[in-house]
Design a protein around this motif. Structure first.
Motif, PDB file in Angstrom:
ATOM      1  N   MET A   1      44.156  16.570 -11.823  1.00  0.00           N
ATOM      2  CA  MET A   1      42.949  16.267 -12.600  1.00  0.00           C
ATOM      3  C   MET A   1      42.485  14.868 -12.165  1.00  0.00           C
ATOM      4  SD  MET A   1      42.503  15.852 -16.658  1.00  0.00           S
ATOM      5  CE  MET A   1      42.948  17.499 -17.126  1.00  0.00           C
ATOM      6  N   VAL A   2      41.339  14.796 -11.490  1.00  0.00           N
ATOM      7  CA  VAL A   2      40.912  13.539 -10.856  1.00  0.00           C
ATOM      8  C   VAL A   2      39.575  13.049 -11.384  1.00  0.00           C
ATOM      9  CG1 VAL A   2      40.693  12.387  -8.624  1.00  0.00           C
ATOM     10  CG2 VAL A   2      41.656  14.683  -8.725  1.00  0.00           C
ATOM     11  N   CYS A   3      39.511  11.772 -11.705  1.00  0.00           N
ATOM     12  CA  CYS A   3      38.240  11.124 -12.023  1.00  0.00           C
ATOM     13  C   CYS A   3      37.981  10.132 -10.904  1.00  0.00           C
ATOM     14  CB  CYS A   3      38.333  10.341 -13.331  1.00  0.00           C
ATOM     15  SG  CYS A   3      38.856  11.365 -14.700  1.00  0.00           S
ATOM     16  N   HIS A   4      36.843  10.249 -10.252  1.00  0.00           N
ATOM     17  CA  HIS A   4      36.532   9.302  -9.190  1.00  0.00           C
ATOM     18  C   HIS A   4      35.617   8.221  -9.744  1.00  0.00           C
ATOM     19  CE1 HIS A   4      36.362   8.368  -4.815  1.00  0.00           C
ATOM     20  NE2 HIS A   4      35.395   7.597  -5.270  1.00  0.00           N
ATOM     21  N   ALA A   5      35.952   6.956  -9.502  1.00  0.00           N
ATOM     22  CA  ALA A   5      35.042   5.856  -9.830  1.00  0.00           C
ATOM     23  C   ALA A   5      34.701   5.141  -8.529  1.00  0.00           C
ATOM     24  CB  ALA A   5      35.677   4.903 -10.826  1.00  0.00           C
ATOM     25  N   GLY A   6      33.465   4.679  -8.415  1.00  0.00           N
ATOM     26  CA  GLY A   6      33.023   4.036  -7.188  1.00  0.00           C
ATOM     27  C   GLY A   6      31.515   3.968  -7.230  1.00  0.00           C
ATOM     28  N   SER A   7      30.913   3.731  -6.090  1.00  0.00           N
ATOM     29  CA  SER A   7      29.477   3.512  -6.102  1.00  0.00           C
ATOM     30  C   SER A   7      28.802   4.128  -4.877  1.00  0.00           C
ATOM     31  CB  SER A   7      29.261   1.995  -6.158  1.00  0.00           C
ATOM     32  OG  SER A   7      27.930   1.682  -6.004  1.00  0.00           O
ATOM     33  N   VAL A   8      27.665   4.784  -5.140  1.00  0.00           N
ATOM     34  CA  VAL A   8      26.824   5.316  -4.052  1.00  0.00           C
ATOM     35  C   VAL A   8      25.403   4.796  -4.235  1.00  0.00           C
ATOM     36  CG1 VAL A   8      28.075   7.488  -3.653  1.00  0.00           C
ATOM     37  CG2 VAL A   8      26.275   7.423  -5.382  1.00  0.00           C
ATOM     38  N   GLY A   9      24.610   4.873  -3.185  1.00  0.00           N
ATOM     39  CA  GLY A   9      23.197   4.520  -3.291  1.00  0.00           C
ATOM     40  C   GLY A   9      22.385   5.721  -3.759  1.00  0.00           C
ATOM     41  N   ASN A  10      21.063   5.544  -3.803  1.00  0.00           N
ATOM     42  CA  ASN A  10      20.191   6.667  -4.185  1.00  0.00           C
ATOM     43  C   ASN A  10      20.272   7.814  -3.181  1.00  0.00           C
ATOM     44  OD1 ASN A  10      18.997   5.689  -6.614  1.00  0.00           O
ATOM     45  ND2 ASN A  10      18.050   4.109  -5.324  1.00  0.00           N
ATOM     46  N   ASP A  11      20.792   7.497  -1.996  1.00  0.00           N
ATOM     47  CA  ASP A  11      20.931   8.507  -0.940  1.00  0.00           C
ATOM     48  C   ASP A  11      22.267   9.257  -1.034  1.00  0.00           C
ATOM     49  OD1 ASP A  11      22.519   6.326  -0.466  1.00  0.00           O
ATOM     50  OD2 ASP A  11      22.074   6.162   1.676  1.00  0.00           O
ATOM     51  N   GLY A  12      23.005   9.050  -2.147  1.00  0.00           N
ATOM     52  CA  GLY A  12      24.389   9.564  -2.185  1.00  0.00           C
ATOM     53  C   GLY A  12      24.565  10.929  -2.842  1.00  0.00           C
ATOM     54  N   GLY A  13      23.460  11.688  -2.993  1.00  0.00           N
ATOM     55  CA  GLY A  13      23.531  12.978  -3.688  1.00  0.00           C
ATOM     56  C   GLY A  13      24.579  13.922  -3.127  1.00  0.00           C
ATOM     57  N   GLU A  14      24.664  14.015  -1.797  1.00  0.00           N
ATOM     58  CA  GLU A  14      25.612  14.976  -1.195  1.00  0.00           C
ATOM     59  C   GLU A  14      27.065  14.585  -1.457  1.00  0.00           C
ATOM     60  OE1 GLU A  14      25.179  16.284   2.826  1.00  0.00           O
ATOM     61  OE2 GLU A  14      23.015  16.446   2.580  1.00  0.00           O
ATOM     62  N   LEU A  15      27.281  13.263  -1.538  1.00  0.00           N
ATOM     63  CA  LEU A  15      28.652  12.797  -1.795  1.00  0.00           C
ATOM     64  C   LEU A  15      29.085  13.235  -3.196  1.00  0.00           C
ATOM     65  CD1 LEU A  15      28.196   9.207  -0.282  1.00  0.00           C
ATOM     66  CD2 LEU A  15      29.478  11.096   0.733  1.00  0.00           C
ATOM     67  N   LEU A  16      28.149  13.104  -4.155  1.00  0.00           N
ATOM     68  CA  LEU A  16      28.455  13.512  -5.533  1.00  0.00           C
ATOM     69  C   LEU A  16      28.654  15.021  -5.607  1.00  0.00           C
ATOM     70  CD1 LEU A  16      25.912  11.270  -7.502  1.00  0.00           C
ATOM     71  CD2 LEU A  16      28.309  10.823  -6.986  1.00  0.00           C
ATOM     72  N   THR A  17      27.790  15.765  -4.921  1.00  0.00           N
ATOM     73  CA  THR A  17      27.894  17.229  -4.947  1.00  0.00           C
ATOM     74  C   THR A  17      29.226  17.694  -4.366  1.00  0.00           C
ATOM     75  OG1 THR A  17      25.523  17.336  -4.687  1.00  0.00           O
ATOM     76  CG2 THR A  17      26.713  19.365  -4.250  1.00  0.00           C
ATOM     77  N   MET A  18      29.623  17.056  -3.275  1.00  0.00           N
ATOM     78  CA  MET A  18      30.900  17.455  -2.644  1.00  0.00           C
ATOM     79  C   MET A  18      32.060  17.263  -3.626  1.00  0.00           C
ATOM     80  SD  MET A  18      32.311  17.652   0.806  1.00  0.00           S
ATOM     81  CE  MET A  18      33.917  18.365   1.025  1.00  0.00           C
ATOM     82  N   LEU A  19      32.051  16.136  -4.338  1.00  0.00           N
ATOM     83  CA  LEU A  19      33.125  15.880  -5.311  1.00  0.00           C
ATOM     84  C   LEU A  19      33.057  16.886  -6.459  1.00  0.00           C
ATOM     85  CD1 LEU A  19      33.029  11.968  -5.508  1.00  0.00           C
ATOM     86  CD2 LEU A  19      34.896  13.343  -4.600  1.00  0.00           C
TER      87      LEU A  19
END
Ligand code: RIB
Length: 311
Positions: A54-72
């Protein structure tokens, strides 16, 4: 169930396939180009989740980071603590040669926009039953180590990429290091590359910690003050080694959180990273737990007659 908070990097990997890694002053042509999700943080979160944690990821992406969030999210990693920054998302420029070896340049971008205030907010939501996982690709890693210790969380550090700054972090607060031989040698404070020497000095320098030392094709060790366990690699055709260490790290931690024996955790992690090197890309090459267990079963069946058979 125990939660794992991974405070880590999120990168867009720009991958160039080349005949050989470019030398100083040389210009070469790439024969393929691909963009994939990566970053040691993201890769390790995906590996943890695919291994069943069970994983919670914390960190930071820019406005261009949609695919990174979707992958997670697709991997069932919780992204609700990830902050959107004004900076562009981090990225990595990766060359992969015909032998599957790589070199990598990272540009931090939003990964460097992680403030102590934001960390305080996230840590206020976790407690002593949780585990913190860190790599060295975001800002304020040392603060996170101290903050987690203060909350009574267990701290697991993958000291990668290692630099001079990291050596001065509060490493005495780290409960478990997952590291390769280069990082091991530096933290051991020695010139020798012999695993025995690295192990001896790491145990002296960090008497309270446990370690997983990965040695590429030479296998891996788990060790602490009471025991040392060795694991060989599972041979495979190497397509791309990018993310193999992250796969091992996420799998090992997930197995430990699930209560697996150390020997079993090393076997599973070693098979997971063998599968990862046999496929292209970092995050996309990380296998699901059921595939890893299936390959291990096949391997065990073949072992009697065909020891060393490729997976
Ligand atoms: O460990 C591999 C990772 O290192 C890549 O995905 C790249 O983004 C860099 O962080």
């Amino acid at each position: 169930m125990m939660r794992i908070l991974n405070f880590g990097s999120l990168n867009v990997d720009k991958i160039y396939s080349v005949d050989h890694l470019v030398k100083s002053g040389e210009t070469i042509k790439a024969f393929r180009y691909k963009e994939c999700c990566g970053g040691k943080g993201l890769n390790q979160s995906i590996a943890l989740a695919r291994a069943g944690a069970m994983v919670c990821h914390a960190g930071s992406v820019g406005n261009d980071g949609g695919e990174l969030l979707t992958m997670l999210e697709d991997a069932e990693v919780s992204t609700s603590y990830i902050k959107i920054s004004d900076k562009p998302s981090g990225h990595a420029i990766i060359q992969v040669d015909s032998m599957g070896q790589n070199n990598i340049i990272i540009y931090g971008g939003a990964n460097n926009d992680i403030t102590t205030e934001y960390m305080d907010e996230v840590f206020s939501l976790f407690c002593r039953d949780d585990i913190l996982l860190l790599q060295n690709e975001i800002s304020n890693v040392d603060y996170a180590i101290l903050k987690a210790k203060e909350s009574g969380m267990k701290v697991v550090l993958n000291p990668s990429p290692i630099n001079e700054e990291l050596v001065n972090y509060h490493l005495e607060c780290v409960d478990c290091f997952i590291l390769n031989e280069i990082e091991g040698k530096i933290l051991a404070g020695i010139e020798s590359e012999h695993p025995e020497e690295i192990i001896k000095n790491l145990k002296e320098n960090f008497p309270k910690a446990a370690f997983v030392l990965t040695l590429g094709i030479n296998g891996s060790y788990y060790f602490d003050q009471n025991q040392t366990v060795f694991q060989k690699i599972y041979q495979t055709d190497t397509v791309d080694t990018t993310g193999a260490g992250d796969t091992f790290c996420g799998y090992f931690l997930s197995c430990m959180a699930a209560g697996n024996e150390i020997r079993e955790a090393l076997e599973i992690s070693s098979m997971a990273s063998a599968i990862a090197v046999s496929q292209a890309g970092a995050a996309p090459s990380i296998p699901e737990r059921r595939n890893v267990l299936h390959k291990l079963k096949c391997w065990d069946k073949e072992l009697g007659e065909e020891h060393g058979t490729k997976i």
